[in-house]
Scaffold this motif. Structure first.
Motif, PDB file in Angstrom:
ATOM      1  N   GLU A   9       7.434 115.271  99.747  1.00  0.00           N
ATOM      2  CA  GLU A   9       8.462 114.330  99.315  1.00  0.00           C
ATOM      3  C   GLU A   9       9.824 114.796  99.815  1.00  0.00           C
ATOM      4  O   GLU A   9      10.112 115.991  99.882  1.00  0.00           O
ATOM      5  CB  GLU A   9       8.443 114.240  97.785  1.00  0.00           C
ATOM      6  CG  GLU A   9       9.407 113.213  97.208  1.00  0.00           C
ATOM      7  CD  GLU A   9       9.339 113.172  95.689  1.00  0.00           C
ATOM      8  OE1 GLU A   9      10.408 113.037  95.063  1.00  0.00           O
ATOM      9  OE2 GLU A   9       8.215 113.279  95.138  1.00  0.00           O
ATOM     10  N   LEU A  49      14.217 103.267 105.431  1.00  0.00           N
ATOM     11  CA  LEU A  49      13.138 103.757 104.552  1.00  0.00           C
ATOM     12  C   LEU A  49      12.757 102.686 103.523  1.00  0.00           C
ATOM     13  O   LEU A  49      11.581 102.452 103.257  1.00  0.00           O
ATOM     14  CB  LEU A  49      13.585 105.037 103.831  1.00  0.00           C
ATOM     15  CG  LEU A  49      13.738 106.300 104.684  1.00  0.00           C
ATOM     16  CD1 LEU A  49      14.432 107.394 103.868  1.00  0.00           C
ATOM     17  CD2 LEU A  49      12.383 106.791 105.166  1.00  0.00           C
ATOM     18  N   HIS A  50      13.780 102.060 102.974  1.00  0.00           N
ATOM     19  CA  HIS A  50      13.560 101.078 101.912  1.00  0.00           C
ATOM     20  C   HIS A  50      12.850  99.824 102.431  1.00  0.00           C
ATOM     21  O   HIS A  50      12.089  99.190 101.699  1.00  0.00           O
ATOM     22  CB  HIS A  50      14.916 100.699 101.296  1.00  0.00           C
ATOM     23  CG  HIS A  50      14.794  99.835 100.084  1.00  0.00           C
ATOM     24  ND1 HIS A  50      14.361 100.318  98.871  1.00  0.00           N
ATOM     25  CD2 HIS A  50      15.043  98.500  99.898  1.00  0.00           C
ATOM     26  CE1 HIS A  50      14.344  99.340  97.981  1.00  0.00           C
ATOM     27  NE2 HIS A  50      14.764  98.224  98.579  1.00  0.00           N
ATOM     28  N   PHE A  60       6.604 104.359 104.239  1.00  0.00           N
ATOM     29  CA  PHE A  60       7.205 105.293 103.289  1.00  0.00           C
ATOM     30  C   PHE A  60       7.024 104.795 101.859  1.00  0.00           C
ATOM     31  O   PHE A  60       7.330 103.641 101.562  1.00  0.00           O
ATOM     32  CB  PHE A  60       8.705 105.468 103.597  1.00  0.00           C
ATOM     33  CG  PHE A  60       8.973 105.928 104.998  1.00  0.00           C
ATOM     34  CD1 PHE A  60       8.840 107.268 105.356  1.00  0.00           C
ATOM     35  CD2 PHE A  60       9.375 105.010 105.984  1.00  0.00           C
ATOM     36  CE1 PHE A  60       9.091 107.673 106.654  1.00  0.00           C
ATOM     37  CE2 PHE A  60       9.615 105.417 107.272  1.00  0.00           C
ATOM     38  CZ  PHE A  60       9.469 106.754 107.618  1.00  0.00           C
ATOM     39  N   TYR A  61       6.521 105.673 100.977  1.00  0.00           N
ATOM     40  CA  TYR A  61       6.328 105.345  99.577  1.00  0.00           C
ATOM     41  C   TYR A  61       7.538 105.811  98.792  1.00  0.00           C
ATOM     42  O   TYR A  61       7.928 106.973  98.888  1.00  0.00           O
ATOM     43  CB  TYR A  61       5.071 106.026  99.019  1.00  0.00           C
ATOM     44  CG  TYR A  61       3.796 105.715  99.778  1.00  0.00           C
ATOM     45  CD1 TYR A  61       3.635 104.514 100.469  1.00  0.00           C
ATOM     46  CD2 TYR A  61       2.738 106.630  99.786  1.00  0.00           C
ATOM     47  CE1 TYR A  61       2.467 104.230 101.151  1.00  0.00           C
ATOM     48  CE2 TYR A  61       1.568 106.359 100.457  1.00  0.00           C
ATOM     49  CZ  TYR A  61       1.442 105.166 101.152  1.00  0.00           C
ATOM     50  OH  TYR A  61       0.284 104.892 101.828  1.00  0.00           O
ATOM     51  N   LYS A  62       8.117 104.938  98.049  1.00  0.00           N
ATOM     52  CA  LYS A  62       9.277 105.299  97.250  1.00  0.00           C
ATOM     53  C   LYS A  62       8.844 106.145  96.051  1.00  0.00           C
ATOM     54  O   LYS A  62       7.935 105.786  95.313  1.00  0.00           O
ATOM     55  CB  LYS A  62      10.008 104.042  96.767  1.00  0.00           C
ATOM     56  CG  LYS A  62      11.339 104.343  96.095  1.00  0.00           C
ATOM     57  CD  LYS A  62      12.103 103.076  95.778  1.00  0.00           C
ATOM     58  CE  LYS A  62      13.479 103.428  95.178  1.00  0.00           C
ATOM     59  NZ  LYS A  62      14.249 102.219  94.839  1.00  0.00           N
ATOM     60  N   LYS A  63       9.522 107.273  95.855  1.00  0.00           N
ATOM     61  CA  LYS A  63       9.185 108.208  94.776  1.00  0.00           C
ATOM     62  C   LYS A  63      10.299 108.348  93.751  1.00  0.00           C
ATOM     63  O   LYS A  63      10.176 109.133  92.815  1.00  0.00           O
ATOM     64  CB  LYS A  63       8.867 109.591  95.361  1.00  0.00           C
ATOM     65  CG  LYS A  63       7.622 109.613  96.232  1.00  0.00           C
ATOM     66  CD  LYS A  63       6.390 109.259  95.407  1.00  0.00           C
ATOM     67  CE  LYS A  63       5.114 109.311  96.228  1.00  0.00           C
ATOM     68  NZ  LYS A  63       3.929 108.936  95.433  1.00  0.00           N
ATOM     69  N   TYR A  84      11.543 109.628  98.989  1.00  0.00           N
ATOM     70  CA  TYR A  84      10.390 108.959  99.591  1.00  0.00           C
ATOM     71  C   TYR A  84       9.349 109.981 100.000  1.00  0.00           C
ATOM     72  O   TYR A  84       9.596 111.186 100.027  1.00  0.00           O
ATOM     73  CB  TYR A  84      10.825 108.138 100.820  1.00  0.00           C
ATOM     74  CG  TYR A  84      11.710 106.970 100.455  1.00  0.00           C
ATOM     75  CD1 TYR A  84      11.180 105.693 100.284  1.00  0.00           C
ATOM     76  CD2 TYR A  84      13.086 107.142 100.275  1.00  0.00           C
ATOM     77  CE1 TYR A  84      11.987 104.623  99.939  1.00  0.00           C
ATOM     78  CE2 TYR A  84      13.895 106.066  99.917  1.00  0.00           C
ATOM     79  CZ  TYR A  84      13.336 104.817  99.757  1.00  0.00           C
ATOM     80  OH  TYR A  84      14.132 103.769  99.401  1.00  0.00           O
TER      81      TYR A  84
END
Length: 627
Positions: free
Chosen positions: A77, A104-105, A111-114, A119
């Motif tokens: 991450e 990224l968004h 990309f997985y948002k964390k 991310y």
């Protein structure tokens, strides 16, 4: 000081007006002030100016290659600032860091948002699968658009042909072809049937309605594909037993010109001591095949002949109907009910027999009614075939009608539809004419009498009962209030109705004193009754649908722009000389029975609708019953 922050899933910028540690008061570039939480802030910046920041950051994001950015990202991450530092090779400017965050968004597949600003790069296999799914959806969208464009340009895609009926009558709304069809329908502002007709996929509105019925009730077609014509020996030959006695009568039937399954006929013999013996003869197909035969299974599946103008779908195949239909110049097996009449036409005795009957003639309504009618009876005219016999049957019919507690009240009309070369003729016939009364009264008597005999001998049967205005099928011998009889079986149309075929088997067992085919508490009897009731009602609804279609076709064919009509109730009218009921919203408040003239327009053969506008009242209301 300016801030770049996230709010409701989107990125915004604002000038800080007040810092309250846990929250900030900010002013947007357009002047709106709002309160945000401090932990929503992602970047602080002085330059560039507030109005310039977002356009510049979006420009940076557009220049970033998402795949390359994914390759640059660590497996663990990370924060957007860490990735921006790696991507730009040093501390990024605020617009560069914001550009990386925006990229990224907007790449959730990569990309997985964390968390806010944090991310994690998608694993290679997961990314590969996700990208394949995206590509598949893209290709499907392109294909859907292609198909929709073809339809909108009134070209029928061949891909639709195997699914045409499914799309029309039971569409799966999740399929690509349905979505393409719906898009084309919306673009053309046409109904689906109209659009497909315009594309050449539907030959006619008639086919649309007919195929809908076949789709639901005859999905494999109307042919008897599963019924071999060469029957196994254990099903018996399609003929009556040779030892049936030959009746000493010359019988005749009375039917419409289109009738080919002739179930009933009559005979009249003058008795030496006075009076007459009247025979009611019913075709006996139950003698030709057993209840466990393939033929019976085919009849059990269909349950009834289906009628519509111009054609029909028979319950039994032609090669089974013909040996038992009471066709002229043939000798046919029959169940006969003989009535012994006194000189005043009262019934003094009755008996039922199983026999062979010689059929002398098949009389037809259209020619017979011109000779045998109220006027010819009043004038005692008898210069036509079977005149003497018909006169006896007429007197008997009147006596039977009175015995049921019924009176000869004015009757409404029946309508016969004849289709030839795609042209429709609709012939109006007054219900209750001498021809109609003779047939109806003798059939009512036979069905009531045979129902009584079956009930008295404890033999199971299927009855038709009516109480409190409700008609139902039942295995109990209940009264039929509408007909004025104590019990009523359907046993007079065994070539056309499966219930009649069942009851005929029970009648044969009673006459021959052999075990009944169905016991009183037989599940088979109950199941067949319930299935028949539902199916027969559905067939009746379909017949009404097709009659309405042909009524509308007749209006178009005859270029009818206005028509006489009779008010039924409120704004419902019945057009003259047609069994067609229509709403006329412009109709004033008129009593039922009032005769009016209405304008006819905007006929839609797919929706089976037309526009009906009140023009004028032609005659005052009169006492009549509209049905």
């Amino acid at each position: 000081m300016n801030v770049f922050y996230e709010e409701d899933g989107s990125f915004k910028v604002g000038a800080v007006l007040a810092d309250n540690n846990s929250s900030l008061q900010v002013e947007a570039p357009h002047g709106k002030r709002s309160k945000i939480k401090s932990n929503a802030v992602l970047l602080h910046f002085e330059q560039p100016s507030l109005p310039e920041f977002m356009p510049l950051a979006n420009g940076v994001a557009e220049e970033i290659d998402t795949d390359f950015l994914w390759e640059c990202s660590p497996q663990a991450e990370f924060s957007f600032e860490e990735l921006a530092h790696e991507y730009f090779g040093g501390k990024p400017r605020p617009v560069e860091a914001a550009g990386v965050l925006i990229r990224l968004h907007t790449a959730p597949v990569h990309f997985y948002k964390k968390g806010r600003g944090h991310y994690k790069a998608a694993p290679p296999e997961s990314l590969k699968s996700a990208l394949a799914a995206i590509e598949k959806r893209r290709l499907q969208a392109a294909e859907q658009e292609r198909l929709a464009n073809q339809l909108a340009n009134f070209t029928f895609p061949e891909e639709f042909r195997p699914h045409l009926q499914q799309l029309l009558y039971a569409p799966d709304k999740n399929t690509l072809i349905y979505k393409a069809l719906e898009a084309a329908r919306a673009a053309t502002q046409m109904t689906v049937p109209r659009l497909l007709e315009k594309c050449g996929a539907l030959p006619s509105a008639h086919d649309y309605h007919f195929d809908r019925f076949l789709f639901e009730f005859f999905p494999t077609g109307v042919e008897f594909a599963d019924l071999p014509k060469a029957l196994p020996q254990d099903l018996r030959e399609l003929q009556a037993p040779d030892d049936l006695p030959l009746a000493e009568v010359r019988a005749f039937s009375i039917d419409d010109t289109t009738t080919t399954e002739i179930d009933d006929a009559f005979s009249v013999v003058a008795l030496p001591a006075g009076g007459w013996r009247v025979g009611i003869h019913i075709a006996a197909p139950a003698l030709g095949f057993s209840a466990d035969s393939a033929i019976d299974a085919a009849a059990r599946q269909r349950l009834s002949t289906v009628y519509m103008p111009g054609r029909k779908i028979t319950m039994l195949p032609e090669h089974v109907v013909q040996p038992f239909s009471l066709t002229a110049d043939q000798v046919r097996p029959a169940i006969s009910l003989y009535l012994h009449l006194a000189a005043d036409y009262s019934i003094t005795a009755s008996e039922s027999r199983l026999e062979r009957v010689s059929i002398a003639a098949n009389l037809r309504h259209d020619s017979l009614e011109a000779l045998f009618n109220e006027m010819s009876i009043a004038n005692n005219e008898r210069e036509y075939p079977f005149a003497e016999q018909l006169h006896v049957l007429w007197q008997l019919a009147n006596r039977l009608e009175q015995g049921r507690g019924k009176s000869a009240a004015p009757q409404n009309s029946d309508y016969s539809f004849y289709v030839e070369n795609d042209r429709i003729s609709i012939v109006e016939r007054r219900r209750g004419s001498p021809v109609d009364k003779v047939v109806a009264e003798l059939m009512i008597f036979a069905n009531a009498e045979w129902g009584r005999q079956l009930a008295e001998h404890g033999i199971g049967a299927i009855y038709r009962a009516q109480g409190n205005g409700k008609v139902k099928m039942t295995t109990e011998p209940l009264p039929h209030q509408g007909l004025g009889v104590a019990q009523y079986v359907w046993a007079s149309s065994p070539l056309r109705r499966y219930v009649d075929l069942i009851n005929q088997r029970q009648l044969i067992s009673w006459i021959t004193k052999t075990p009944a085919s169905y016991s009183n508490d037989s599940d088979e009897l109950l199941t067949a009754m319930r299935d028949f009731e539902l199916t027969y009602a559905a067939y009746g609804d379909f017949q009404k649908t097709m009659e309405r279609y042909w009524c509308l076709r007749w209006l178009i064919q005859e270029n009818v722009e206005s028509s006489g009509a009779c008010v039924v109730r409120e704004n419902l009218v019945k057009l003259d000389h047609l069994p067609l009921f229509v709403r006329a919203p412009s109709l004033p408040d008129l009593h039922p029975g009032t005769e009016v003239e209405v304008e006819v327009a905007q006929i839609d053969l797919f929706e089976l609708t037309l526009s009906c506008r009140f023009i004028r009242k032609t005659r005052p209301e009169f006492a009549s019953l509209i049905t």
